[in-house]
Design a protein around this motif. Structure first.
Motif, PDB file in Angstrom:
ATOM      1  N   LYS A  24       2.799   6.970  -6.949  1.00 43.85           N
ATOM      2  CA  LYS A  24       1.898   7.960  -7.537  1.00 43.85           C
ATOM      3  C   LYS A  24       2.420   9.386  -7.370  1.00 43.85           C
ATOM      4  O   LYS A  24       1.955  10.271  -8.061  1.00 43.85           O
ATOM      5  CB  LYS A  24       0.510   7.839  -6.907  1.00 43.85           C
ATOM      6  CG  LYS A  24      -0.221   6.587  -7.344  1.00 43.85           C
ATOM      7  CD  LYS A  24      -1.586   6.504  -6.711  1.00 43.85           C
ATOM      8  CE  LYS A  24      -2.273   5.207  -7.100  1.00 43.85           C
ATOM      9  NZ  LYS A  24      -3.592   5.091  -6.491  1.00 43.85           N
ATOM     10  N   LYS A  25       3.354   9.593  -6.454  1.00 42.03           N
ATOM     11  CA  LYS A  25       3.889  10.942  -6.217  1.00 42.03           C
ATOM     12  C   LYS A  25       4.769  11.382  -7.358  1.00 42.03           C
ATOM     13  O   LYS A  25       5.409  10.733  -8.033  1.00 42.03           O
ATOM     14  CB  LYS A  25       4.674  10.992  -4.922  1.00 42.03           C
ATOM     15  CG  LYS A  25       3.782  10.896  -3.714  1.00 42.03           C
ATOM     16  CD  LYS A  25       4.601  11.042  -2.456  1.00 42.03           C
ATOM     17  CE  LYS A  25       3.696  10.962  -1.247  1.00 42.03           C
ATOM     18  NZ  LYS A  25       4.408  11.144  -0.009  1.00 42.03           N
ATOM     19  N   LYS A  79       1.276   4.137  -3.065  1.00 41.34           N
ATOM     20  CA  LYS A  79       1.073   5.558  -2.753  1.00 41.34           C
ATOM     21  C   LYS A  79       2.317   6.367  -3.148  1.00 41.34           C
ATOM     22  O   LYS A  79       2.235   7.436  -3.729  1.00 41.34           O
ATOM     23  CB  LYS A  79       0.788   5.678  -1.255  1.00 41.34           C
ATOM     24  CG  LYS A  79       0.394   7.035  -0.786  1.00 41.34           C
ATOM     25  CD  LYS A  79       0.076   6.917   0.711  1.00 41.34           C
ATOM     26  CE  LYS A  79      -0.147   8.232   1.367  1.00 41.34           C
ATOM     27  NZ  LYS A  79      -0.388   8.095   2.806  1.00 41.34           N
ATOM     28  N   LYS A 133       0.838  -1.205   0.000  1.00 41.97           N
ATOM     29  CA  LYS A 133       0.000   0.000   0.000  1.00 41.97           C
ATOM     30  C   LYS A 133       0.874   1.256   0.000  1.00 41.97           C
ATOM     31  O   LYS A 133       0.629   2.196  -0.761  1.00 41.97           O
ATOM     32  CB  LYS A 133      -0.912  -0.025   1.232  1.00 41.97           C
ATOM     33  CG  LYS A 133      -1.821   1.158   1.371  1.00 41.97           C
ATOM     34  CD  LYS A 133      -2.638   1.013   2.659  1.00 41.97           C
ATOM     35  CE  LYS A 133      -3.354   2.291   3.001  1.00 41.97           C
ATOM     36  NZ  LYS A 133      -4.050   2.204   4.287  1.00 41.97           N
ATOM     37  N   TYR A 134       1.897   1.278   0.827  1.00 46.34           N
ATOM     38  CA  TYR A 134       2.787   2.433   0.901  1.00 46.34           C
ATOM     39  C   TYR A 134       3.517   2.643  -0.429  1.00 46.34           C
ATOM     40  O   TYR A 134       3.639   3.767  -0.904  1.00 46.34           O
ATOM     41  CB  TYR A 134       3.798   2.269   2.032  1.00 46.34           C
ATOM     42  CG  TYR A 134       4.737   3.439   2.114  1.00 46.34           C
ATOM     43  CD1 TYR A 134       4.363   4.600   2.777  1.00 46.34           C
ATOM     44  CD2 TYR A 134       5.972   3.401   1.491  1.00 46.34           C
ATOM     45  CE1 TYR A 134       5.203   5.701   2.822  1.00 46.34           C
ATOM     46  CE2 TYR A 134       6.821   4.490   1.528  1.00 46.34           C
ATOM     47  CZ  TYR A 134       6.428   5.631   2.199  1.00 46.34           C
ATOM     48  OH  TYR A 134       7.265   6.709   2.229  1.00 46.34           O
TER      49      TYR A 134
END
Length: 79
Positions: free
Chosen positions: A78-79, A75, A71-72
């Motif tokens: 996507k940055k 995330k 999950k991390y």
């Protein structure tokens, strides 16, 4: 016996993942005649190398199963 605790921390200092692994191995190393310190060291190195490989492999296996780490990473990508 080798015991390792590993953690992945992001640049803000937040702990993203923690894993632990330990291995206990016995190896046998023989030479003909009296062993020099290099020959004894080679026997220790072989056993330690195997224990490290198994320990790191176990940590990588834990990482691939960690839903929180996945999950991390999604995330972060996507940055």
């Amino acid at each position: 016996r080798l015991a390792v605790r590993a953690e992945i921390v992001d640049k803000t200092g937040k702990i993203v993942w923690i894993g632990t692994s330990q291995q206990q191995l016995e190896t046998k190393h023989e030479e003909l005649g009296e062993m020099s310190y290099q020959e004894v060291g080679r026997g220790f190195a072989y056993g330690l190398d195997r224990a490290i490989d198994k320990t790191i492999g176990n940590l990588i296996k834990q990482m691939t199963k960690s839903e929180n780490l996945k999950k991390y990473l999604r995330k972060w990508e996507k940055k």
